[in-house]
Design a protein around this motif. Sequence first.
Motif, short mmCIF file in Angstrom:
data_model
loop_
_atom_site.label_atom_id
_atom_site.label_comp_id
_atom_site.label_asym_id
_atom_site.label_seq_id
_atom_site.Cartn_x
_atom_site.Cartn_y
_atom_site.Cartn_z
N GLY A 64 0.81 -1.01 -0.03
CA GLY A 64 -0.08 0.22 0.01
C GLY A 64 0.83 1.30 -0.01
N ALA A 65 2.00 1.12 0.12
CA ALA A 65 3.08 2.24 0.42
C ALA A 65 3.35 2.88 -1.05
CB ALA A 65 4.50 1.96 0.89
N ALA A 66 3.64 4.12 -1.11
CA ALA A 66 4.59 4.70 -2.30
C ALA A 66 5.67 4.87 -1.98
CB ALA A 66 3.72 6.26 -2.52
N SER A 136 13.27 -1.96 -0.78
CA SER A 136 13.31 -3.10 -2.01
C SER A 136 12.63 -4.42 -1.84
CB SER A 136 14.67 -3.39 -2.28
OG SER A 136 15.70 -3.99 -1.23
N ALA A 137 11.92 -4.45 -0.57
CA ALA A 137 11.39 -5.67 -0.44
C ALA A 137 9.83 -5.44 0.06
CB ALA A 137 11.97 -6.47 0.80
N PRO A 138 8.98 -4.93 -0.58
CA PRO A 138 7.48 -4.85 -0.11
C PRO A 138 7.02 -5.97 0.02
CG PRO A 138 8.36 -3.31 -2.30
CD PRO A 138 9.01 -4.22 -2.03
N ILE A 139 6.13 -6.13 1.10
CA ILE A 139 5.67 -7.33 1.68
C ILE A 139 4.20 -7.04 1.99
CG2 ILE A 139 6.40 -7.18 3.93
CD1 ILE A 139 6.74 -10.24 3.78
N ALA A 140 3.24 -7.98 1.68
CA ALA A 140 1.64 -8.05 2.10
C ALA A 140 1.64 -8.74 3.59
CB ALA A 140 0.70 -8.64 1.22
N GLU A 141 0.40 -8.59 4.01
CA GLU A 141 0.34 -9.45 5.39
C GLU A 141 0.80 -10.88 5.22
OE1 GLU A 141 -3.88 -9.41 6.45
OE2 GLU A 141 -4.56 -10.72 5.19
N ILE A 142 1.18 -11.40 6.47
CA ILE A 142 1.51 -13.00 6.51
C ILE A 142 0.16 -13.47 7.01
CG2 ILE A 142 2.98 -14.45 7.87
CD1 ILE A 142 5.06 -12.05 8.20
N VAL A 143 0.13 -14.74 6.14
CA VAL A 143 -0.79 -15.92 6.45
C VAL A 143 -0.40 -16.91 7.14
CG1 VAL A 143 -2.54 -17.45 5.48
CG2 VAL A 143 -2.29 -14.83 4.47
N ARG A 144 -0.87 -17.45 8.12
CA ARG A 144 -0.24 -18.48 8.81
C ARG A 144 -0.39 -19.80 8.08
NH1 ARG A 144 0.95 -18.79 14.34
NH2 ARG A 144 0.42 -16.97 15.77
N ALA A 145 0.81 -20.70 8.39
CA ALA A 145 0.79 -21.75 7.41
C ALA A 145 -0.26 -23.02 7.53
CB ALA A 145 2.33 -22.47 8.02
N ALA A 146 -0.88 -22.99 8.33
CA ALA A 146 -2.07 -23.82 8.36
C ALA A 146 -3.10 -23.21 7.56
CB ALA A 146 -2.68 -23.85 9.98
N GLU A 147 -3.23 -21.94 7.09
CA GLU A 147 -4.17 -21.40 6.07
C GLU A 147 -3.81 -21.45 4.76
OE1 GLU A 147 -6.05 -17.70 7.58
OE2 GLU A 147 -5.04 -18.13 9.68
N PHE A 148 -2.68 -21.97 4.50
CA PHE A 148 -2.11 -21.76 3.06
C PHE A 148 -1.22 -23.19 2.75
CE2 PHE A 148 0.98 -20.44 -0.27
CZ PHE A 148 0.03 -19.86 -0.94
N ASP A 211 4.10 4.11 -11.88
CA ASP A 211 3.76 3.05 -12.00
C ASP A 211 2.98 2.40 -10.68
OD1 ASP A 211 4.43 2.73 -14.70
OD2 ASP A 211 6.00 1.55 -14.42
N ARG A 212 1.86 1.69 -11.02
CA ARG A 212 1.13 0.87 -9.81
C ARG A 212 1.51 -0.50 -9.87
NH1 ARG A 212 -5.07 -0.04 -8.05
NH2 ARG A 212 -4.54 -1.36 -6.32
N VAL A 213 2.23 -1.32 -9.11
CA VAL A 213 2.53 -2.45 -9.08
C VAL A 213 1.72 -3.30 -8.33
CG1 VAL A 213 4.53 -4.26 -8.89
CG2 VAL A 213 4.83 -1.69 -9.56
N LEU A 214 1.09 -4.51 -8.84
CA LEU A 214 0.03 -5.26 -7.96
C LEU A 214 0.40 -6.77 -8.07
CD1 LEU A 214 -2.67 -5.44 -6.20
CD2 LEU A 214 -3.77 -6.00 -8.44
N GLY A 215 0.91 -7.24 -7.10
CA GLY A 215 1.38 -8.78 -7.11
C GLY A 215 0.45 -9.60 -6.21
N GLU A 216 0.11 -10.88 -7.02
CA GLU A 216 -0.97 -11.76 -6.26
C GLU A 216 -0.56 -12.90 -6.40
OE1 GLU A 216 -5.16 -9.98 -7.66
OE2 GLU A 216 -3.70 -9.96 -9.33
N ILE A 217 -1.11 -13.81 -5.26
CA ILE A 217 -0.77 -15.21 -5.10
C ILE A 217 -2.13 -15.73 -4.49
CG2 ILE A 217 0.36 -17.21 -3.78
CD1 ILE A 217 3.01 -15.24 -3.93
N ASP A 218 -2.54 -16.72 -5.42
CA ASP A 218 -4.06 -17.40 -4.59
C ASP A 218 -3.85 -17.62 -3.14
OD1 ASP A 218 -4.88 -17.12 -7.24
OD2 ASP A 218 -4.61 -19.31 -7.71
N LEU A 220 -3.40 -15.50 -0.75
CA LEU A 220 -2.82 -14.50 -0.10
C LEU A 220 -3.08 -12.98 -0.32
CD1 LEU A 220 1.02 -15.91 -0.29
CD2 LEU A 220 -0.65 -16.20 1.60
N GLN A 221 -2.93 -12.27 0.51
CA GLN A 221 -3.42 -10.70 0.35
C GLN A 221 -2.37 -10.52 -0.56
OE1 GLN A 221 -5.74 -9.18 1.87
NE2 GLN A 221 -5.06 -7.07 1.02
N PRO A 222 -2.93 -9.43 -1.81
CA PRO A 222 -1.96 -9.08 -2.69
C PRO A 222 -0.95 -7.90 -2.10
CG PRO A 222 -4.22 -8.90 -3.46
CD PRO A 222 -4.12 -9.29 -1.86
#
Length: 231
Positions: A64-66, A136-148, A211-218, A220-222
């Motif tokens: 969510g950062a610029a 140089s390492a943007p990151i979304a929220e972490i999902v616990r392993a049991a949920e992924f 530029d707006r960059v959106l990274g997604e993994i099924d 997980l939070q983008p």
Amino acid sequence: MKTLFEIPAIPVVPVRGETAGYPVHRVFGVGRNYAEHAAEMGYEVDREAPFYFTKPASAIVASGAAIPYPPGTSNFHYEMELVVAIGAPAFRVDVEEAADAIFGYAAGLDLTRRDLQLAERAKQRPWSLGKAFENSAPIAEIVRAAEFADIGPQRIRLTVNGETRQDAHLSDLVWSVPELISHLSRFYHLVPGDLIFTGTPAGVGPLSPGDRVLGEIDGLQPVDITIGPAE
């Protein structure tokens, strides 16, 4: 002991559905862990062992950062990645034991000053200027392993200004998450707070201010950032 100056606060990554966050200790990156990306960079995958680089904790930035276009480069690239968060000590663990060390997973970006990385690579120097810099390492929220669970079929995808640039599946990883943890634990005492960026699919390319960059993994939070003006 008293310190001579104040040190920066430890970056903390949100955890899905929890009030307490995940404090970051170290950041490890895995190189050439998708065969097609290795090929686009002019290499074959080294199937004898994975290899790594590191980033400082100051590389972490919340989704969510610029962030400013970084100094010293004119070829600033995105790399979309699955991030593994370590949640228990791991040293010289077998592949079969590696899952016990996983706290959770997140979507992240390994932003790269590609011109500096390639210049260093050509001289057989470390990649520090190309990889290890602030924001140089943007990151979304972490999902616990049991949920992924059951890593493999999930789609990993990145768009820039709505245009798809990277599109693959986690099953394309050359070295699996347990294999990476087991191998890395031969050289480091992995501890809670360590993050492993597991590599990027093919399709990496340059970014520009605005530029707006959106990274997604099924599942997980983008991870979502905007590139600001150059510093």
